[in-house]
Design a protein around this motif. Structure first.
Motif, PDB file in Angstrom:
ATOM      1  N   ARG A  12     -51.964 -31.247   2.843  1.00  0.00           N
ATOM      2  CA  ARG A  12     -51.212 -30.048   2.461  1.00  0.00           C
ATOM      3  C   ARG A  12     -51.682 -29.506   1.118  1.00  0.00           C
ATOM      4  O   ARG A  12     -51.803 -28.283   0.923  1.00  0.00           O
ATOM      5  CB  ARG A  12     -49.719 -30.392   2.402  1.00  0.00           C
ATOM      6  CG  ARG A  12     -48.808 -29.211   2.128  1.00  0.00           C
ATOM      7  CD  ARG A  12     -47.354 -29.650   2.130  1.00  0.00           C
ATOM      8  NE  ARG A  12     -47.052 -30.529   1.007  1.00  0.00           N
ATOM      9  CZ  ARG A  12     -46.695 -30.101  -0.202  1.00  0.00           C
ATOM     10  NH1 ARG A  12     -46.627 -28.799  -0.454  1.00  0.00           N
ATOM     11  NH2 ARG A  12     -46.422 -30.966  -1.166  1.00  0.00           N
ATOM     12  N   THR A  13     -51.984 -30.400   0.210  1.00  0.00           N
ATOM     13  CA  THR A  13     -52.378 -29.986  -1.140  1.00  0.00           C
ATOM     14  C   THR A  13     -53.795 -29.426  -1.181  1.00  0.00           C
ATOM     15  O   THR A  13     -54.062 -28.437  -1.882  1.00  0.00           O
ATOM     16  CB  THR A  13     -52.278 -31.182  -2.105  1.00  0.00           C
ATOM     17  OG1 THR A  13     -50.934 -31.675  -2.090  1.00  0.00           O
ATOM     18  CG2 THR A  13     -52.674 -30.777  -3.519  1.00  0.00           C
ATOM     19  N   HIS A  14     -54.709 -30.009  -0.410  1.00  0.00           N
ATOM     20  CA  HIS A  14     -56.124 -29.690  -0.574  1.00  0.00           C
ATOM     21  C   HIS A  14     -56.745 -28.873   0.560  1.00  0.00           C
ATOM     22  O   HIS A  14     -57.758 -28.202   0.343  1.00  0.00           O
ATOM     23  CB  HIS A  14     -56.924 -30.984  -0.742  1.00  0.00           C
ATOM     24  CG  HIS A  14     -56.539 -31.778  -1.951  1.00  0.00           C
ATOM     25  ND1 HIS A  14     -56.926 -31.425  -3.227  1.00  0.00           N
ATOM     26  CD2 HIS A  14     -55.784 -32.903  -2.083  1.00  0.00           C
ATOM     27  CE1 HIS A  14     -56.444 -32.297  -4.100  1.00  0.00           C
ATOM     28  NE2 HIS A  14     -55.746 -33.211  -3.427  1.00  0.00           N
ATOM     29  N   LEU A  15     -56.178 -28.925   1.741  1.00  0.00           N
ATOM     30  CA  LEU A  15     -56.810 -28.227   2.867  1.00  0.00           C
ATOM     31  C   LEU A  15     -56.036 -27.010   3.353  1.00  0.00           C
ATOM     32  O   LEU A  15     -56.582 -26.211   4.125  1.00  0.00           O
ATOM     33  CB  LEU A  15     -57.020 -29.192   4.048  1.00  0.00           C
ATOM     34  CG  LEU A  15     -57.982 -30.355   3.828  1.00  0.00           C
ATOM     35  CD1 LEU A  15     -58.147 -31.151   5.116  1.00  0.00           C
ATOM     36  CD2 LEU A  15     -59.341 -29.862   3.339  1.00  0.00           C
ATOM     37  N   LEU A  16     -54.797 -26.842   2.950  1.00  0.00           N
ATOM     38  CA  LEU A  16     -54.008 -25.688   3.389  1.00  0.00           C
ATOM     39  C   LEU A  16     -54.338 -24.475   2.536  1.00  0.00           C
ATOM     40  O   LEU A  16     -54.258 -24.522   1.308  1.00  0.00           O
ATOM     41  CB  LEU A  16     -52.515 -25.999   3.296  1.00  0.00           C
ATOM     42  CG  LEU A  16     -51.560 -24.883   3.736  1.00  0.00           C
ATOM     43  CD1 LEU A  16     -51.746 -24.544   5.207  1.00  0.00           C
ATOM     44  CD2 LEU A  16     -50.109 -25.282   3.448  1.00  0.00           C
ATOM     45  N   ASP A  17     -54.739 -23.395   3.180  1.00  0.00           N
ATOM     46  CA  ASP A  17     -55.002 -22.137   2.489  1.00  0.00           C
ATOM     47  C   ASP A  17     -53.653 -21.464   2.237  1.00  0.00           C
ATOM     48  O   ASP A  17     -53.053 -20.896   3.149  1.00  0.00           O
ATOM     49  CB  ASP A  17     -55.897 -21.244   3.349  1.00  0.00           C
ATOM     50  CG  ASP A  17     -56.258 -19.926   2.663  1.00  0.00           C
ATOM     51  OD1 ASP A  17     -55.710 -19.633   1.584  1.00  0.00           O
ATOM     52  OD2 ASP A  17     -57.087 -19.186   3.225  1.00  0.00           O
ATOM     53  N   PHE A  23     -58.297 -25.664   6.281  1.00  0.00           N
ATOM     54  CA  PHE A  23     -59.744 -25.838   6.284  1.00  0.00           C
ATOM     55  C   PHE A  23     -60.093 -27.116   7.044  1.00  0.00           C
ATOM     56  O   PHE A  23     -59.235 -27.967   7.278  1.00  0.00           O
ATOM     57  CB  PHE A  23     -60.278 -25.902   4.856  1.00  0.00           C
ATOM     58  CG  PHE A  23     -59.980 -24.656   4.042  1.00  0.00           C
ATOM     59  CD1 PHE A  23     -60.292 -23.403   4.527  1.00  0.00           C
ATOM     60  CD2 PHE A  23     -59.397 -24.761   2.789  1.00  0.00           C
ATOM     61  CE1 PHE A  23     -60.022 -22.255   3.782  1.00  0.00           C
ATOM     62  CE2 PHE A  23     -59.128 -23.629   2.029  1.00  0.00           C
ATOM     63  CZ  PHE A  23     -59.436 -22.372   2.530  1.00  0.00           C
ATOM     64  N   ARG A  24     -61.370 -27.275   7.393  1.00  0.00           N
ATOM     65  CA  ARG A  24     -61.751 -28.340   8.319  1.00  0.00           C
ATOM     66  C   ARG A  24     -61.666 -29.735   7.718  1.00  0.00           C
ATOM     67  O   ARG A  24     -61.047 -30.623   8.274  1.00  0.00           O
ATOM     68  CB  ARG A  24     -63.172 -28.100   8.845  1.00  0.00           C
ATOM     69  CG  ARG A  24     -63.275 -26.925   9.795  1.00  0.00           C
ATOM     70  CD  ARG A  24     -64.647 -26.868  10.420  1.00  0.00           C
ATOM     71  NE  ARG A  24     -64.886 -28.034  11.254  1.00  0.00           N
ATOM     72  CZ  ARG A  24     -66.034 -28.693  11.321  1.00  0.00           C
ATOM     73  NH1 ARG A  24     -67.065 -28.305  10.580  1.00  0.00           N
ATOM     74  NH2 ARG A  24     -66.176 -29.733  12.110  1.00  0.00           N
ATOM     75  N   TYR A  25     -62.327 -29.960   6.597  1.00  0.00           N
ATOM     76  CA  TYR A  25     -62.326 -31.289   5.975  1.00  0.00           C
ATOM     77  C   TYR A  25     -62.845 -31.158   4.561  1.00  0.00           C
ATOM     78  O   TYR A  25     -63.283 -30.078   4.143  1.00  0.00           O
ATOM     79  CB  TYR A  25     -63.177 -32.281   6.774  1.00  0.00           C
ATOM     80  CG  TYR A  25     -64.662 -31.962   6.833  1.00  0.00           C
ATOM     81  CD1 TYR A  25     -65.546 -32.468   5.882  1.00  0.00           C
ATOM     82  CD2 TYR A  25     -65.183 -31.160   7.848  1.00  0.00           C
ATOM     83  CE1 TYR A  25     -66.895 -32.184   5.936  1.00  0.00           C
ATOM     84  CE2 TYR A  25     -66.539 -30.866   7.908  1.00  0.00           C
ATOM     85  CZ  TYR A  25     -67.387 -31.383   6.953  1.00  0.00           C
ATOM     86  OH  TYR A  25     -68.738 -31.089   7.001  1.00  0.00           O
ATOM     87  N   SER A  26     -62.777 -32.249   3.811  1.00  0.00           N
ATOM     88  CA  SER A  26     -63.270 -32.252   2.433  1.00  0.00           C
ATOM     89  C   SER A  26     -64.512 -33.122   2.341  1.00  0.00           C
ATOM     90  O   SER A  26     -64.596 -34.184   2.965  1.00  0.00           O
ATOM     91  CB  SER A  26     -62.188 -32.794   1.482  1.00  0.00           C
ATOM     92  OG  SER A  26     -61.089 -31.917   1.428  1.00  0.00           O
ATOM     93  N   GLY A  71     -61.752 -33.008  -2.543  1.00  0.00           N
ATOM     94  CA  GLY A  71     -62.308 -31.813  -3.159  1.00  0.00           C
ATOM     95  C   GLY A  71     -63.401 -31.187  -2.311  1.00  0.00           C
ATOM     96  O   GLY A  71     -63.890 -31.761  -1.348  1.00  0.00           O
ATOM     97  N   ASN A  72     -63.783 -29.977  -2.687  1.00  0.00           N
ATOM     98  CA  ASN A  72     -64.877 -29.235  -2.069  1.00  0.00           C
ATOM     99  C   ASN A  72     -64.731 -29.159  -0.535  1.00  0.00           C
ATOM    100  O   ASN A  72     -65.559 -29.662   0.220  1.00  0.00           O
ATOM    101  CB  ASN A  72     -66.224 -29.884  -2.422  1.00  0.00           C
ATOM    102  CG  ASN A  72     -67.398 -28.976  -2.057  1.00  0.00           C
ATOM    103  OD1 ASN A  72     -67.266 -27.756  -2.035  1.00  0.00           O
ATOM    104  ND2 ASN A  72     -68.536 -29.574  -1.768  1.00  0.00           N
ATOM    105  N   PRO A  73     -63.675 -28.505  -0.069  1.00  0.00           N
ATOM    106  CA  PRO A  73     -63.452 -28.456   1.381  1.00  0.00           C
ATOM    107  C   PRO A  73     -64.444 -27.557   2.107  1.00  0.00           C
ATOM    108  O   PRO A  73     -64.971 -26.601   1.526  1.00  0.00           O
ATOM    109  CB  PRO A  73     -62.033 -27.893   1.498  1.00  0.00           C
ATOM    110  CG  PRO A  73     -61.861 -27.062   0.256  1.00  0.00           C
ATOM    111  CD  PRO A  73     -62.622 -27.794  -0.816  1.00  0.00           C
TER     112      PRO A  73
END
Length: 561
Positions: A222-227, A234-237, A243-245
């Motif tokens: 939720r914190t890193h992949l949700l726009d 987004f697909r993955y990090s 970071g850097n998804p």
């Protein structure tokens, strides 16, 4: 609100997909200087006649690397001339041609694969710039000149007719729990210490067996992949700390995450999980809505997604591929209906019903499912059959509307299950290596999971028997499975300890709605409009709890008097 028309499961004449003019070729082929040919037997025959190897380019419409390779490599005149002179070049849209994708992908897109005229693999790679491509061209020429067709080989997964079979045992679930504990990243959440994939089916497995791992992973996703601005995941990090998804947004991956967050909300009551699921439903029903069903994907663009929200307002967003695929829509139907079941989200229910009706009207013919609506679409692919069936069994549980669920299941069992119990991914025919058997584990898990539900909904043991045979066809490899396929252990557990919550009312009553919210997500909820008004939880054939009102049912399920 955009409300759905009152439609049935059959009889629509409206097509909702606009396939490219050449179904096997994506629209970006024109950006290159290569004289591409479409997938089929003729190019391989021509390669044999000319004594040339085949160059296969597997692309997808959502990949920025595919577009970059088209411009920089395949668009370079000298490289294109070398390809046109020395090879038979084929170009395949991997999303529209899953059987080609599964047999020839090099692990990502673009995949550039060099083949013999028999379709065997000489070598391959993912993205290649001009210099790297020239190097691999020289290497392939040397191998071809020295060995000819003997330079090729058949990938290992296509060498065996059947996967390693075994017995359905409790050890399968125990092993996967051990894998969860061993692979979990205590510092950042998720599983593994390198690239971080969200693994929504693994999250669902962990929700009832290692909940802290599941919730910490949901928080990281939720914190890193949700726009949070345009919506969607987004697909993955590419980094351990999430970071850097990778910025692409695919319907199937978003749908799977919607379901995982919905189940997370069901177990924890965490509003942030409900929020993430509903915001993604908004994205799917706007950006990824294609008239009557859900579009396939939205391309990734680091340049666009690094803009501030105010800057995005005046910028054209990444392209959406509006193709409606049966498998991906099946997942979306399933996910949105669970959101509706847990939250009374009317929008989610309406759009799930619209997509279900459109897909069944247009892509299902006597139980055989077409991949998409186009003259060259393959039909009867295992993943299409399985994931659409999952959406239909969930529709039966949540809405009391089964659609052609039994027809889809019956066709799949009759036409795709082999004597070993394993399911084949498609017909035993096609160019290249498509005539060789492939038994995909992921699609088998999806199908078996849906068959468990269908067996409970219909009372037909043959569906459960087919699921048992499918799961046992892979059981010999269970001790080698990692967390990425935790869904296999989940369906194995469901088969060994089946739980059903029967509701003796039609769907939509207060008692039925309460049952959907209270049931473990691995329990099948069976509405029965001819029932006696009582909800009963069955562990196998034994009644372990019952109630005639939501309060009674809750007290029985929680053990409170």
């Amino acid at each position: 609100m955009d409300r759905p028309a009152n439609r049935s499961f059959a009889g629509s004449e409206r097509a909702f997909v606009r396939p490219p003019p050449r179904a096997g070729m994506d629209e970006y082929a024109r950006d290159t200087k290569v004289e591409w040919r479409e997938w089929g037997t003729t190019p391989f025959e021509d390669a044999a006649d000319a004594g040339k190897p085949v160059l296969l380019a597997l692309t997808v419409p959502w990949s920025a690397e595919c577009r970059a390779m088209d411009r920089r490599t395949f668009g370079e005149p000298r490289i294109a001339a070398n390809i046109n002179d020395g090879f038979i070049p084929l170009r395949v849209d991997a999303d529209r041609n899953p059987r080609v994708r599964e047999r020839y992908t090099m692990g990502g897109f673009p995949s550039t694969v060099f083949l013999t005229p028999d379709g065997e693999v000489i070598t391959g790679a993912t993205f290649l710039g001009p210099d790297g491509f020239r190097g691999i061209l020289d290497s392939v020429r040397e191998s071809w000149d020295a060995q000819g067709a003997a330079a090729g080989s058949i990938p290992r997964q296509l060498q065996d007719e059947s996967p390693p079979a075994g017995e359905l045992r409790s050890r399968i679930e125990e092993h996967m729990i051990e894998q969860l504990l061993g692979a979990f990243d205590d510092e950042f959440g998720g599983w593994g210490t390198d690239v971080k994939f969200p693994l929504p089916r693994t999250v669902e497995f962990a929700l009832v067996r290692a909940r802290d791992q599941a919730t910490r992973t949901l928080e990281a996703i939720r914190t890193h992949l949700l726009d949070t601005y345009d919506g969607g995941f987004f697909r993955y990090s590419t980094e351990r700390n999430w970071g850097n998804p990778r910025r692409e947004k695919l319907l199937d991956e978003n749908a799977a995450l919607v379901r995982a967050f919905a189940h997370g909300y069901r177990y924890t009551g965490t509003e942030a999980y409900r929020d993430a699921a509903q915001r993604t439903v908004d994205y799917l029903t706007t950006t990824l809505w294609a008239d009557e069903a859900f579009a396939a994907s939205q391309a990734g663009s680091d340049e666009y997604y690094r803009l501030e929200p105010s800057e995005r307002e005046g910028t054209v967003p990444p392209n959406v591929d509006e193709t409606v695929f049966a498998d991906r829509n099946g997942l979306a139907i399933d996910a949105l209906l669970w959101v509706a079941a847990y939250t009374d989200d009317e929008r989610a229910q309406q759009y799930a019903s619209r997509a279900r009706d459109a897909v069944c009207d247009t892509l299902v013919d006597d139980g055989e499912v077409a991949h998409y609506d186009g003259p060259d679409s393959e039909t009867g692919l295992l993943l299409d059959q399985a994931q659409l069936l999952q959406g239909l069994t969930t529709s039966w549980q949540v809405l009391g509307e089964p659609g052609p669920a039994e027809a889809v299941a019956d066709w799949t069992i009759e036409n795709r299950q082999q004597d070993s119990g394993a399911f084949r991914d498609g017909p035993a025919s096609g160019a290249g290596l498509c005539s060789r058997s492939l038994h995909p584990l992921d699609a088998t898990v999806e199908l078996a999971d849906a068959l468990v539900d269908l067996a409970a909904l219909t009372g037909e043991d043959r569906y459960r028997n087919a699921a048992v045979a499918a799961v046992e066809s892979f059981a010999g490899a269970a001790e080698r499975m990692g967390v990425e396929v935790a869904g296999y252990a989940s369906v194995a557990a469901r088969l060994q300890q089946p739980q059903t919550l029967t509701v003796g009312t039609e769907a939509g009553t207060d008692l039925h709605r309460a049952a959907l919210r209270m049931a473990d997500h691995e329990t099948t909820v069976v509405p029965d409009p001819d029932g006696d008004g009582t909800a009963r939880l069955l562990d196998g054939d034994a009644i372990v709890a019952e109630g005639t009102t939501p309060a009674e049912l809750e007290a029985a399920l929680t053990g409170e008097n």
